[in-house]
Design a protein around this motif. Structure first.
Motif, PDB file in Angstrom:
ATOM      1  N   PHE A   3      -3.352   5.131  -1.566  1.00  0.00           N
ATOM      2  CA  PHE A   3      -4.108   6.072  -0.721  1.00  0.00           C
ATOM      3  C   PHE A   3      -3.603   7.471  -1.042  1.00  0.00           C
TER       4      PHE A   3
ATOM      5  N   ARG B 252      -6.250  -2.196  -9.208  1.00  0.00           N
ATOM      6  CA  ARG B 252      -5.827  -1.853  -7.862  1.00  0.00           C
ATOM      7  C   ARG B 252      -6.891  -1.012  -7.153  1.00  0.00           C
ATOM      8  N   LYS B 253      -6.834  -1.019  -5.836  1.00  0.00           N
ATOM      9  CA  LYS B 253      -7.743  -0.240  -5.005  1.00  0.00           C
ATOM     10  C   LYS B 253      -7.172   1.144  -4.765  1.00  0.00           C
ATOM     11  N   VAL B 254      -8.043   2.153  -4.695  1.00  0.00           N
ATOM     12  CA  VAL B 254      -7.593   3.509  -4.388  1.00  0.00           C
ATOM     13  C   VAL B 254      -8.596   4.187  -3.469  1.00  0.00           C
ATOM     14  N   GLU B 255      -8.097   4.925  -2.506  1.00  0.00           N
ATOM     15  CA  GLU B 255      -8.921   5.725  -1.604  1.00  0.00           C
ATOM     16  C   GLU B 255      -8.347   7.141  -1.563  1.00  0.00           C
TER      17      GLU B 255
ATOM     18  N   VAL C  48       0.860  -1.193   0.000  1.00  0.00           N
ATOM     19  CA  VAL C  48       0.000   0.000   0.000  1.00  0.00           C
ATOM     20  C   VAL C  48       0.889   1.233   0.000  1.00  0.00           C
TER      21      VAL C  48
ATOM     22  N   ALA D 292       0.555   1.701  -8.922  1.00  0.00           N
ATOM     23  CA  ALA D 292      -0.556   0.771  -9.143  1.00  0.00           C
ATOM     24  C   ALA D 292      -0.208  -0.229 -10.237  1.00  0.00           C
TER      25      ALA D 292
ATOM     26  N   GLU E  16      -7.955   1.981 -10.962  1.00  0.00           N
ATOM     27  CA  GLU E  16      -8.817   0.799 -10.967  1.00  0.00           C
ATOM     28  C   GLU E  16      -8.710   0.034 -12.278  1.00  0.00           C
TER      29      GLU E  16
ATOM     30  N   LYS F 139      -8.355   2.338   6.316  1.00  0.00           N
ATOM     31  CA  LYS F 139      -9.042   2.002   5.070  1.00  0.00           C
ATOM     32  C   LYS F 139      -8.323   0.935   4.254  1.00  0.00           C
ATOM     33  N   MET F 140      -6.994   0.903   4.350  1.00  0.00           N
ATOM     34  CA  MET F 140      -6.231  -0.010   3.495  1.00  0.00           C
ATOM     35  C   MET F 140      -5.693  -1.233   4.252  1.00  0.00           C
TER      36      MET F 140
ATOM     37  N   ARG G  39      -9.040   7.777 -10.122  1.00  0.00           N
ATOM     38  CA  ARG G  39      -9.632   6.496  -9.711  1.00  0.00           C
ATOM     39  C   ARG G  39      -9.750   5.552 -10.918  1.00  0.00           C
TER      40      ARG G  39
ATOM     41  N   ASP H 273      -1.761  -0.978  -3.975  1.00  0.00           N
ATOM     42  CA  ASP H 273      -2.983  -0.209  -3.744  1.00  0.00           C
ATOM     43  C   ASP H 273      -2.559   1.189  -3.286  1.00  0.00           C
TER      44      ASP H 273
END
Length: 215
Positions: free
Chosen positions: A57, A78-81, A31, A50, A74, A103-104, A70, A55
């Motif tokens: 943040f 991969r995840k993104v916040e 992360v 990514a 994505e 969150k991660m 995003r 992932d």
């Protein structure tokens, strides 16, 4: 004498290089926090991380380009916040790190990318410009690095990557605050690296040249 390669050989070489990069330098399961990772170079760093499997943040000042960033991340699976936040707010770095972990699940990499610049002839310098630039380009780097280091030290691993500049090594007309801040980033990087190596935390900086972005 240079040896010419056929288009097929060049294509095969590029494929082998991409495979090498993704197998030897992959970030699967990692992360990364990228401050200001919604636009410009920061967005490029976030997407590249990514691409390598991390992932992401992203703490940002305002929500510009959130949807596009995003989509880019994505698209790579991969995840993104995101977190809308002012990095110069007192105590905010601890809140950002806690939000990222919450969150991660964990954090492994911090990229201190967020920055600003003010241009004025030296004799027309304004105190507010100095304070604003030093605040985001240097003081926030210190606080974010320290907050992340406290987590990294406990897990005995972590990477901090600071974004310096050619102005980390030379003077610049009309930008004394930016020059001072980027010189400070170089020194801060060395100081953190000297002490945090004992915790298996690597601290480095890169110094980009001029690159065409919205800034």
């Amino acid at each position: 004498m240079a040896i010419e390669q056929s288009p097929e050989e060049i294509k095969q070489h590029e494929a082998e290089l991409d495979h090498f990069k993704m197998t030897q330098f992959h970030l699967d399961g990692k992360v990364a926090i990228v401050t200001g990772g919604n636009t410009g170079l920061g967005q490029g760093y976030a997407v590249a991380l990514a691409e390598a499997g991390a992932d992401i943040f992203i703490p940002t000042y305002g929500k510009a380009e959130w949807d596009n960033t995003r989509r880019l991340i994505e698209k790579r699976g991969r995840k993104v916040e995101f977190m809308d936040v002012n990095l110069t707010e007192p105590g905010i770095s601890d809140k950002i790190i806690a939000e990222a972990v919450g969150k991660m699940g964990h954090i492994d990499i911090l990229v201190n990318n967020a920055g600003t610049i003010r241009r004025n002839p030296l004799l027309e310098s304004k105190d507010k410009d100095w304070d604003d630039v030093i605040g985001i380009n240097l003081t926030a780097v210190y606080h974010m690095s320290l907050s992340a280091a406290k987590v990294f030290a406990k897990q005995k691993s972590g990477k901090i990557i600071n974004i310096g500049s050619m102005l980390s090594f030379q003077g610049g007309k009309f930008i004394p605050s930016y020059t001072a801040a980027k010189h400070g980033v170089a020194g801060l990087t060395k100081a953190f690296a000297s002490e945090l190596g004992a915790y298996n935390i690597q601290v480095n900086a890169i110094a980009p040249g001029y690159i065409k972005t919205a800034n």
